[in-house]
Design a protein around this motif. Structure first.
Motif, PDB file in Angstrom:
ATOM      1  N   GLN A  27      -3.259   9.919 -39.247  1.00 38.39           N
ATOM      2  CA  GLN A  27      -2.629   9.658 -37.961  1.00 38.39           C
ATOM      3  C   GLN A  27      -1.545  10.705 -37.754  1.00 38.39           C
ATOM      4  O   GLN A  27      -0.599  10.779 -38.535  1.00 38.39           O
ATOM      5  CB  GLN A  27      -2.044   8.260 -37.930  1.00 38.39           C
ATOM      6  CG  GLN A  27      -1.421   7.914 -36.601  1.00 38.39           C
ATOM      7  CD  GLN A  27      -1.401   6.422 -36.393  1.00 38.39           C
ATOM      8  OE1 GLN A  27      -2.422   5.786 -36.353  1.00 38.39           O
ATOM      9  NE2 GLN A  27      -0.238   5.859 -36.274  1.00 38.39           N
ATOM     10  N   TRP A  28      -1.676  11.521 -36.732  1.00 37.63           N
ATOM     11  CA  TRP A  28      -0.785  12.647 -36.527  1.00 37.63           C
ATOM     12  C   TRP A  28       0.465  12.224 -35.766  1.00 37.63           C
ATOM     13  O   TRP A  28       0.376  11.571 -34.732  1.00 37.63           O
ATOM     14  CB  TRP A  28      -1.513  13.748 -35.772  1.00 37.63           C
ATOM     15  CG  TRP A  28      -0.755  15.041 -35.733  1.00 37.63           C
ATOM     16  CD1 TRP A  28      -0.248  15.671 -34.637  1.00 37.63           C
ATOM     17  CD2 TRP A  28      -0.437  15.866 -36.842  1.00 37.63           C
ATOM     18  NE1 TRP A  28       0.372  16.837 -35.007  1.00 37.63           N
ATOM     19  CE2 TRP A  28       0.269  16.985 -36.353  1.00 37.63           C
ATOM     20  CE3 TRP A  28      -0.672  15.770 -38.227  1.00 37.63           C
ATOM     21  CZ2 TRP A  28       0.739  18.007 -37.182  1.00 37.63           C
ATOM     22  CZ3 TRP A  28      -0.204  16.783 -39.047  1.00 37.63           C
ATOM     23  CH2 TRP A  28       0.487  17.872 -38.525  1.00 37.63           C
ATOM     24  N   ARG A  29       1.618  12.585 -36.289  1.00 35.05           N
ATOM     25  CA  ARG A  29       2.900  12.323 -35.647  1.00 35.05           C
ATOM     26  C   ARG A  29       3.507  13.667 -35.269  1.00 35.05           C
ATOM     27  O   ARG A  29       4.095  14.353 -36.103  1.00 35.05           O
ATOM     28  CB  ARG A  29       3.823  11.561 -36.587  1.00 35.05           C
ATOM     29  CG  ARG A  29       3.303  10.167 -36.917  1.00 35.05           C
ATOM     30  CD  ARG A  29       3.394   9.277 -35.697  1.00 35.05           C
ATOM     31  NE  ARG A  29       2.697   8.020 -35.903  1.00 35.05           N
ATOM     32  CZ  ARG A  29       2.502   7.138 -34.959  1.00 35.05           C
ATOM     33  NH1 ARG A  29       2.912   7.372 -33.749  1.00 35.05           N
ATOM     34  NH2 ARG A  29       1.860   6.030 -35.207  1.00 35.05           N
ATOM     35  N   ALA A  30       3.325  14.078 -34.024  1.00 39.45           N
ATOM     36  CA  ALA A  30       3.807  15.381 -33.587  1.00 39.45           C
ATOM     37  C   ALA A  30       5.329  15.435 -33.646  1.00 39.45           C
ATOM     38  O   ALA A  30       6.000  14.471 -33.308  1.00 39.45           O
ATOM     39  CB  ALA A  30       3.323  15.662 -32.174  1.00 39.45           C
ATOM     40  N   ASP A 139     -11.712  20.045 -42.520  1.00 37.85           N
ATOM     41  CA  ASP A 139     -10.327  19.668 -42.236  1.00 37.85           C
ATOM     42  C   ASP A 139     -10.228  18.187 -41.897  1.00 37.85           C
ATOM     43  O   ASP A 139     -11.212  17.571 -41.481  1.00 37.85           O
ATOM     44  CB  ASP A 139      -9.787  20.478 -41.056  1.00 37.85           C
ATOM     45  CG  ASP A 139      -9.550  21.928 -41.408  1.00 37.85           C
ATOM     46  OD1 ASP A 139      -9.264  22.209 -42.581  1.00 37.85           O
ATOM     47  OD2 ASP A 139      -9.676  22.778 -40.507  1.00 37.85           O
ATOM     48  N   PRO A 140      -9.027  17.600 -42.042  1.00 38.71           N
ATOM     49  CA  PRO A 140      -8.841  16.215 -41.588  1.00 38.71           C
ATOM     50  C   PRO A 140      -9.154  16.082 -40.102  1.00 38.71           C
ATOM     51  O   PRO A 140      -8.909  16.998 -39.319  1.00 38.71           O
ATOM     52  CB  PRO A 140      -7.355  15.954 -41.859  1.00 38.71           C
ATOM     53  CG  PRO A 140      -6.978  16.926 -42.914  1.00 38.71           C
ATOM     54  CD  PRO A 140      -7.815  18.151 -42.652  1.00 38.71           C
ATOM     55  N   MET A 141      -9.728  14.932 -39.720  1.00 36.96           N
ATOM     56  CA  MET A 141      -9.954  14.634 -38.314  1.00 36.96           C
ATOM     57  C   MET A 141      -8.785  13.772 -37.840  1.00 36.96           C
ATOM     58  O   MET A 141      -8.626  12.643 -38.285  1.00 36.96           O
ATOM     59  CB  MET A 141     -11.280  13.926 -38.105  1.00 36.96           C
ATOM     60  CG  MET A 141     -11.574  13.621 -36.644  1.00 36.96           C
ATOM     61  SD  MET A 141     -13.271  13.133 -36.351  1.00 36.96           S
ATOM     62  CE  MET A 141     -14.143  14.671 -36.589  1.00 36.96           C
ATOM     63  N   GLN A 142      -7.963  14.318 -36.970  1.00 38.39           N
ATOM     64  CA  GLN A 142      -6.686  13.696 -36.651  1.00 38.39           C
ATOM     65  C   GLN A 142      -6.674  13.121 -35.240  1.00 38.39           C
ATOM     66  O   GLN A 142      -6.926  13.845 -34.278  1.00 38.39           O
ATOM     67  CB  GLN A 142      -5.566  14.727 -36.816  1.00 38.39           C
ATOM     68  CG  GLN A 142      -5.497  15.246 -38.235  1.00 38.39           C
ATOM     69  CD  GLN A 142      -4.449  16.306 -38.451  1.00 38.39           C
ATOM     70  OE1 GLN A 142      -3.896  16.402 -39.528  1.00 38.39           O
ATOM     71  NE2 GLN A 142      -4.174  17.114 -37.451  1.00 38.39           N
TER      72      GLN A 142
END
Length: 203
Positions: A27-30, A139-142
């Protein structure tokens, strides 16, 4: 297994997922308003390819299902050229319905759009649409955050910020991609299957 007290079902699903060409998903946290810019990766509750995913509801994303040949060719659409499309939930939607959109860009990055409907207790997820990105299959799928970025401590429910709701728009200016969630509902002509209408624009 990251030292977490998780059940064997998650561990087995996660490791078997790797044998089916599935990468990690975070889970990407920009850390800036640029949702695909710098940030912090965090574990996922509702995807067993993330290190917090547990239980039978924690399906991998539709993009991961594509890479593992889980989806039939009739269950995803190449939306690279743009258009308006209808998708249904990929964890419990009926066979033969479109469950994912794949959008290639001017470099190796591709976007995937899908929706989940097994997490009633997380309203934003249950009523929203997810947009993931991946730069290569390894790569990770975000999943992208929901127009939100890190300005302080993480929220208690990490997964509540991810899905895009009706009317929300994601734009990648550098790659000429705009994704809009037009509508979410159920289709009475298709057994009341939950659906989302998505518009993809290229510029």
């Amino acid at each position: 297994f990251y030292g977490l007290p998780l059940g064997f079902d998650w561990q087995m699903n996660h490791e078997l997922g790797h044998t089916y060409m599935m990468s990690h998903v975070w889970q990407w946290r920009a850390s800036t308003p640029d949702l695909v810019g710098p940030g912090i990766a965090n574990g996922m509750l509702y995807d067993y390819m993330g290190h917090l995913g547990v239980g039978n509801r924690s399906h991998p994303s539709a993009g991961q299902k594509f890479w593992s040949y889980w989806l039939d060719d009739s269950e995803w659409i190449d939306a690279t050229a743009g258009g308006t499309f209808r998708i249904v939930a990929h964890e419990n939607g009926p066979i033969g319905f479109v469950k994912a959109l794949r959008i290639e860009t001017i470099d190796t990055r591709e976007y995937w759009v899908d929706m989940r409907r097994l997490w009633d207790e997380v309203p934003l997820l249950h009523n929203g649409v997810q947009i993931h990105y991946q730069d290569t299959p390894e790569d990770p799928m975000q999943p992208l955050p929901n127009n939100w970025y890190v300005v302080g401590p993480f929220p208690t429910i990490l997964d509540s910020q991810t899905p895009f709701q009706v009317g929300q728009v994601f734009t990648d200016t550098a790659r000429g991609v705009r994704i809009t969630v037009d509508a979410i509902g159920t289709d009475p002509l298709a057994g009341n299957v939950p659906f989302a209408d998505i518009t993809v624009e290229r510029f």
